[in-house]
Design a protein around this motif. Structure first.
Motif, PDB file in Angstrom:
ATOM      1  N   ILE A 116       0.916  -1.095  -0.208  1.00  0.00           N
ATOM      2  CA  ILE A 116      -0.180   0.023   0.214  1.00  0.00           C
ATOM      3  C   ILE A 116       0.747   1.162   0.012  1.00  0.00           C
ATOM      4  O   ILE A 116       0.662   2.058  -0.488  1.00  0.00           O
ATOM      5  CB  ILE A 116      -0.807  -0.043   1.227  1.00  0.00           C
ATOM      6  N   LYS A 117       1.874   1.151   0.700  1.00  0.00           N
ATOM      7  CA  LYS A 117       2.993   2.202   0.670  1.00  0.00           C
ATOM      8  C   LYS A 117       3.212   2.838  -0.781  1.00  0.00           C
ATOM      9  O   LYS A 117       3.349   3.912  -1.206  1.00  0.00           O
ATOM     10  CB  LYS A 117       4.092   2.170   1.487  1.00  0.00           C
ATOM     11  N   TRP A 118       3.751   1.620  -1.711  1.00  0.00           N
ATOM     12  CA  TRP A 118       3.993   1.792  -2.902  1.00  0.00           C
ATOM     13  C   TRP A 118       2.939   2.272  -3.710  1.00  0.00           C
ATOM     14  O   TRP A 118       2.984   2.987  -4.677  1.00  0.00           O
ATOM     15  CB  TRP A 118       4.890   0.760  -3.399  1.00  0.00           C
ATOM     16  N   LEU A 119       1.682   1.591  -3.736  1.00  0.00           N
ATOM     17  CA  LEU A 119       0.625   1.995  -4.179  1.00  0.00           C
ATOM     18  C   LEU A 119       0.078   3.501  -4.221  1.00  0.00           C
ATOM     19  O   LEU A 119      -0.356   4.097  -5.049  1.00  0.00           O
ATOM     20  CB  LEU A 119      -0.513   1.000  -3.806  1.00  0.00           C
ATOM     21  N   ALA A 120       0.206   4.023  -2.931  1.00  0.00           N
ATOM     22  CA  ALA A 120      -0.150   5.240  -2.708  1.00  0.00           C
ATOM     23  C   ALA A 120       0.686   6.326  -3.378  1.00  0.00           C
ATOM     24  O   ALA A 120       0.374   7.425  -3.492  1.00  0.00           O
ATOM     25  CB  ALA A 120      -0.028   5.731  -1.216  1.00  0.00           C
ATOM     26  N   VAL A 121       1.833   6.174  -3.656  1.00  0.00           N
ATOM     27  CA  VAL A 121       2.723   7.062  -4.308  1.00  0.00           C
ATOM     28  C   VAL A 121       3.169   6.814  -5.927  1.00  0.00           C
ATOM     29  O   VAL A 121       3.949   7.033  -6.552  1.00  0.00           O
ATOM     30  CB  VAL A 121       4.218   6.980  -3.568  1.00  0.00           C
ATOM     31  N   THR A 122       2.298   5.915  -6.319  1.00  0.00           N
ATOM     32  CA  THR A 122       2.240   5.344  -7.850  1.00  0.00           C
ATOM     33  C   THR A 122       1.029   6.256  -8.704  1.00  0.00           C
ATOM     34  O   THR A 122       0.084   5.740  -8.364  1.00  0.00           O
ATOM     35  CB  THR A 122       2.083   3.916  -8.025  1.00  0.00           C
ATOM     36  N   HIS A 123       1.504   6.710  -9.538  1.00  0.00           N
ATOM     37  CA  HIS A 123       0.599   7.584 -10.184  1.00  0.00           C
ATOM     38  C   HIS A 123      -0.003   6.864 -11.722  1.00  0.00           C
ATOM     39  O   HIS A 123       0.899   5.773 -11.969  1.00  0.00           O
ATOM     40  CB  HIS A 123       1.167   8.896 -10.799  1.00  0.00           C
ATOM     41  N   LEU A 137      -7.735   6.020  -4.272  1.00  0.00           N
ATOM     42  CA  LEU A 137      -7.237   6.232  -3.025  1.00  0.00           C
ATOM     43  C   LEU A 137      -7.200   7.959  -2.623  1.00  0.00           C
ATOM     44  O   LEU A 137      -7.529   8.338  -1.734  1.00  0.00           O
ATOM     45  CB  LEU A 137      -6.089   5.806  -2.590  1.00  0.00           C
ATOM     46  N   ALA A 138      -6.852   8.381  -3.689  1.00  0.00           N
ATOM     47  CA  ALA A 138      -6.648   9.954  -3.883  1.00  0.00           C
ATOM     48  C   ALA A 138      -7.988  10.615  -3.902  1.00  0.00           C
ATOM     49  O   ALA A 138      -8.261  11.543  -3.146  1.00  0.00           O
ATOM     50  CB  ALA A 138      -5.889  10.485  -5.156  1.00  0.00           C
ATOM     51  N   TYR A 139      -9.119  10.165  -4.631  1.00  0.00           N
ATOM     52  CA  TYR A 139     -10.303  10.507  -4.148  1.00  0.00           C
ATOM     53  C   TYR A 139     -11.001  10.495  -3.023  1.00  0.00           C
ATOM     54  O   TYR A 139     -11.515  11.402  -2.182  1.00  0.00           O
ATOM     55  CB  TYR A 139     -11.501   9.821  -5.427  1.00  0.00           C
ATOM     56  N   PHE A 140     -10.680   9.342  -2.319  1.00  0.00           N
ATOM     57  CA  PHE A 140     -11.173   9.218  -0.946  1.00  0.00           C
ATOM     58  C   PHE A 140     -10.642  10.102  -0.065  1.00  0.00           C
ATOM     59  O   PHE A 140     -11.015  10.774   0.760  1.00  0.00           O
ATOM     60  CB  PHE A 140     -10.773   7.497  -0.472  1.00  0.00           C
ATOM     61  N   GLY A 141      -9.193  10.304  -0.091  1.00  0.00           N
ATOM     62  CA  GLY A 141      -8.447  11.034   0.555  1.00  0.00           C
ATOM     63  C   GLY A 141      -8.800  12.543   0.680  1.00  0.00           C
ATOM     64  O   GLY A 141      -8.554  13.447   1.434  1.00  0.00           O
ATOM     65  N   PHE A 235      -3.264  13.239  -1.346  1.00  0.00           N
ATOM     66  CA  PHE A 235      -4.547  12.827  -1.146  1.00  0.00           C
ATOM     67  C   PHE A 235      -4.641  11.235  -0.869  1.00  0.00           C
ATOM     68  O   PHE A 235      -5.402  10.613  -0.019  1.00  0.00           O
ATOM     69  CB  PHE A 235      -5.478  13.376  -2.112  1.00  0.00           C
ATOM     70  N   ALA A 236      -3.819  10.417  -1.532  1.00  0.00           N
ATOM     71  CA  ALA A 236      -3.901   9.056  -1.830  1.00  0.00           C
ATOM     72  C   ALA A 236      -3.375   8.299  -0.259  1.00  0.00           C
ATOM     73  O   ALA A 236      -3.800   7.305  -0.089  1.00  0.00           O
ATOM     74  CB  ALA A 236      -3.030   8.495  -2.939  1.00  0.00           C
ATOM     75  N   ILE A 237      -2.220   9.095   0.317  1.00  0.00           N
ATOM     76  CA  ILE A 237      -1.981   8.675   1.516  1.00  0.00           C
ATOM     77  C   ILE A 237      -2.593   8.781   2.458  1.00  0.00           C
ATOM     78  O   ILE A 237      -2.989   7.947   3.328  1.00  0.00           O
ATOM     79  CB  ILE A 237      -0.463   9.555   1.655  1.00  0.00           C
ATOM     80  N   VAL A 238      -3.585   9.951   2.634  1.00  0.00           N
ATOM     81  CA  VAL A 238      -4.365   9.866   3.713  1.00  0.00           C
ATOM     82  C   VAL A 238      -5.803   8.939   3.204  1.00  0.00           C
ATOM     83  O   VAL A 238      -6.340   8.333   4.235  1.00  0.00           O
ATOM     84  CB  VAL A 238      -5.074  11.354   3.537  1.00  0.00           C
ATOM     85  N   GLY A 239      -6.317   8.690   1.919  1.00  0.00           N
ATOM     86  CA  GLY A 239      -7.211   7.637   1.977  1.00  0.00           C
ATOM     87  C   GLY A 239      -6.597   6.376   2.307  1.00  0.00           C
ATOM     88  O   GLY A 239      -7.450   5.572   2.688  1.00  0.00           O
TER      89      GLY A 239
END
Length: 265
Positions: A116-123, A137-141, A235-239
């Motif tokens: 999940i750490k890598w997924l959150a920083v992957t565009h 994840l970004a939409y949710f965050g 945003f994705a990290i927060v989500g």
């Protein structure tokens, strides 16, 4: 006469139906005699893909592209400048953990699993999206941060001008539940989380060095959308934290680790 015409029409339609049944019987028997290929929804793997699959079994999912998602070996995308196809991203987990510690505080890298750490920083521009990307994840965050920004405005004492006295001595309706609503008239959540502010925060925590994306113009990162990519990653990290630990933890992270740094003291 009307009865005779009805009988004639019925006889003609019945005869045509019999001819259609007779003509369609022969092709059906011909088709049934030919062997049919059974349908299967399983993907067809090449021999080299089958050989390469055991090698990737011990590797983490974020570090390689699955063989089943690779193309035929060529691309129809013709790049005018071949140098634009070259772009290197971070592959060091320690460097990624350092960014999470700077952003989330001590032991920040332990808040999310490795994948999940890598997924959150992957565009989604990285590797054609074949290793997953952080759009959902970004939409949710983003909704979580917008909610916390609204709460921050409602709970902040805003010193403004005194209301203009009514010429007819009318008294407006007042209620404790509506006392803070007027604060949204002077400040909006977008004023607190502007993309320029979020991008500066991302640069301060070292996010550009670990985010995985592919700019359209490597010589012009701003023109390729670096600001939007950094906002999406935050945003994705927060989500991801919200899905992993719940809304209470995600709200606290949004308030203390992001909004507190964006709002001037």
């Amino acid at each position: 006469m009307a009865l005779n015409s009805s009988r004639t029409a019925f006889t003609t339609s019945t005869r045509s139906l019999r001819q259609c049944r007779c003509s369609s019987a022969q092709p059906l028997t011909r088709l049934s005699s030919t062997p049919l290929r059974p349908f299967s929804s399983a993907p067809t793997l090449r021999s080299d893909a089958r050989d390469a699959e055991p090698e990737n079994g011990d590797r983490p999912r974020w570090s390689y592209t699955p063989e089943g998602m690779k193309g035929p070996g060529f691309s129809i995308n013709v790049v005018k400048d071949p140098r634009r196809k070259i772009w290197t991203v971070n592959e060091d987990p320690k460097k990624l953990d350092t960014m999470y510690n700077v952003l989330l505080g001590r032991d920040g890298e332990r808040m999310l699993p490795d994948e999940i750490k890598w997924l959150a920083v992957t565009h989604k521009s990285f590797d054609q999206g074949r290793r997953g990307f952080n759009t959902k994840l970004a939409y949710f965050g983003r909704q979580i941060i917008a909610l916390e920004a609204t709460r921050s405005i409602l709970t902040t004492n805003i010193i403004g001008e005194k209301p203009t006295p009514d010429p007819y001595d009318r008294v407006p309706f007042e209620h404790p539940a509506l006392a803070n609503v007027d604060k949204l008239g002077s400040r909006q959540p977008l004023d607190l989380i502007r993309k320029e502010k979020m991008a500066r925060l991302a640069v301060d925590v070292g996010l550009p060095e670990v985010v995985r994306w592919k700019p359209r113009l490597p010589e012009n990162l701003e023109g390729s959308g670096l600001t939007v990519v950094l906002n999406t990653t935050l945003f994705a990290i927060v989500g991801a934290i919200s899905l992993q630990h719940g809304a209470e933890v995600a709200g606290r992270v949004a308030r203390e680790k992001i909004l507190k740094r964006l709002i001037p003291a």
